[in-house]
Design a protein around this motif. Structure first.
Motif, short mmCIF file in Angstrom:
data_model
loop_
_atom_site.label_atom_id
_atom_site.label_comp_id
_atom_site.label_asym_id
_atom_site.label_seq_id
_atom_site.Cartn_x
_atom_site.Cartn_y
_atom_site.Cartn_z
N GLU A 190 119.10 40.91 11.66
CA GLU A 190 118.02 42.12 11.44
C GLU A 190 117.56 42.36 12.87
N MET A 191 117.14 41.13 13.57
CA MET A 191 116.60 41.31 14.94
C MET A 191 117.46 42.06 15.88
N GLU A 192 118.76 41.39 15.99
CA GLU A 192 119.66 41.93 16.86
C GLU A 192 119.97 43.44 16.64
N TYR A 193 119.99 43.75 15.35
CA TYR A 193 120.03 45.49 15.20
C TYR A 193 118.89 46.18 15.64
N ASN A 194 117.69 45.44 15.50
CA ASN A 194 116.67 46.26 15.80
C ASN A 194 116.66 46.38 17.43
N ALA A 247 129.85 41.06 18.17
CA ALA A 247 130.51 39.77 18.15
C ALA A 247 130.19 38.74 17.35
N ASP A 248 128.63 38.87 17.17
CA ASP A 248 128.10 37.87 16.24
C ASP A 248 128.06 38.08 14.84
N PHE A 249 128.36 39.30 14.28
CA PHE A 249 128.39 39.63 12.94
C PHE A 249 129.45 40.62 12.84
N PRO A 250 130.85 40.39 13.07
CA PRO A 250 131.88 40.96 12.84
C PRO A 250 132.38 41.34 11.53
N GLU A 251 131.80 41.04 10.43
CA GLU A 251 131.75 41.27 9.22
C GLU A 251 131.11 42.44 9.00
N ASP A 252 130.15 42.92 9.63
CA ASP A 252 129.26 43.91 9.38
C ASP A 252 129.99 45.43 9.80
N ASP A 253 130.52 46.10 8.72
CA ASP A 253 131.07 47.17 9.12
C ASP A 253 130.05 48.63 9.21
N SER A 254 129.03 48.45 8.80
CA SER A 254 127.95 49.23 8.46
C SER A 254 127.49 50.06 10.07
N VAL A 255 127.74 49.31 10.99
CA VAL A 255 127.48 49.77 12.30
C VAL A 255 128.48 50.41 13.21
N SER A 256 129.52 50.64 12.23
CA SER A 256 130.65 51.44 12.96
C SER A 256 130.44 52.74 13.60
N LYS A 257 129.53 53.64 12.98
CA LYS A 257 129.06 54.84 13.38
C LYS A 257 128.19 54.77 14.36
N GLU A 290 129.97 53.97 17.56
CA GLU A 290 130.69 55.24 18.17
C GLU A 290 129.61 56.14 18.64
N PHE A 291 128.44 56.64 18.11
CA PHE A 291 127.50 57.15 18.79
C PHE A 291 127.37 56.66 20.38
N LEU A 292 127.12 55.56 20.37
CA LEU A 292 126.62 54.66 21.44
C LEU A 292 127.88 55.10 22.63
N GLN A 293 128.95 55.04 22.00
CA GLN A 293 130.12 55.17 23.08
C GLN A 293 130.22 56.69 23.74
#
Length: 186
Positions: free
Chosen positions: A141-145, A168-178, A181-184
């Motif tokens: 949660e903190m890393e995402y924030n 790298a720390d949470f490769p199983e979390d697919d919820s951040v893929s969008k 992409e936005f950050l790219q």
């Protein structure tokens, strides 16, 4: 973070306070907070903040922070949590996370980053048996924030870097893929 988890943190502080001889003030405040009696909780915790014992005062400020947080008075909660830290409250991931969330709610993203990073450093310092699933979830949660804070400041390079670290720390979390992409595109 669920109220039960937050109350558990506060109750642990209350047990520490009781063991150090602060009486029932923090316990009363904790019980009132758990029952949703915010005026009574605030009164009890304010009384604790006036105690000459710095640990008791720090627990009182932490309790005030929780009381204000539950009432969505984030500016007051932020001030109380910061005072708790300044008064020598035990530095925990949970306390830094709550302080950072309050800073985010008040749009003080630099302060939020500072607190998230302090909480992350504490989490990363835990090893083996000291690390729990709850610690890992809070770290996630903190890393995402941290990413969100950088985005809110339009600091795209650091947001991209934080996203890479998160993935790298949470490769199983697919919820951040969008989000990645936005950050790219920035």
């Amino acid at each position: 973070m669920m109220i039960r988890k937050k109350l558990a943190v506060l109750m642990l502080a209350g047990v520490t306070c009781l063991a150090s001889g602060c009486g029932n003030v923090v316990k009363d405040g904790t019980e009132a907070l758990g029952e949703g009696r915010y005026d009574a909780a605030e009164t009890a915790f304010e009384e604790a903040t006036k105690n000459e014992n710095k640990e008791v005062a720090a627990d009182g400020y932490q309790g005030l922070g929780m009381t204000y947080y539950e009432q969505k008075e984030y500016d007051k909660a932020l001030e109380a949590f910061q005072t708790a830290l300044d008064q020598g409250a035990e530095q925990t991931q949970e306390l830094y996370n709550l302080t950072a969330v309050c800073a985010m709610k008040t749009e003080d993203y630099a302060k939020a980053l500072e607190c998230f990073q302090a909480g992350i450093a504490l989490a990363e310092s835990k090893t083996g048996d000291d690390k729990t699933k709850a610690d890992t979830a809070l770290l996630q949660e903190m890393e995402y924030n941290v990413i969100v804070c950088y985005e809110k400041q339009a600091d795209w390079e650091n947001a991209k870097s934080a996203m890479k670290q998160y993935q790298a720390d949470f490769p199983e979390d697919d919820s951040v893929s969008k989000e990645a992409e936005f950050l790219q595109t920035r």
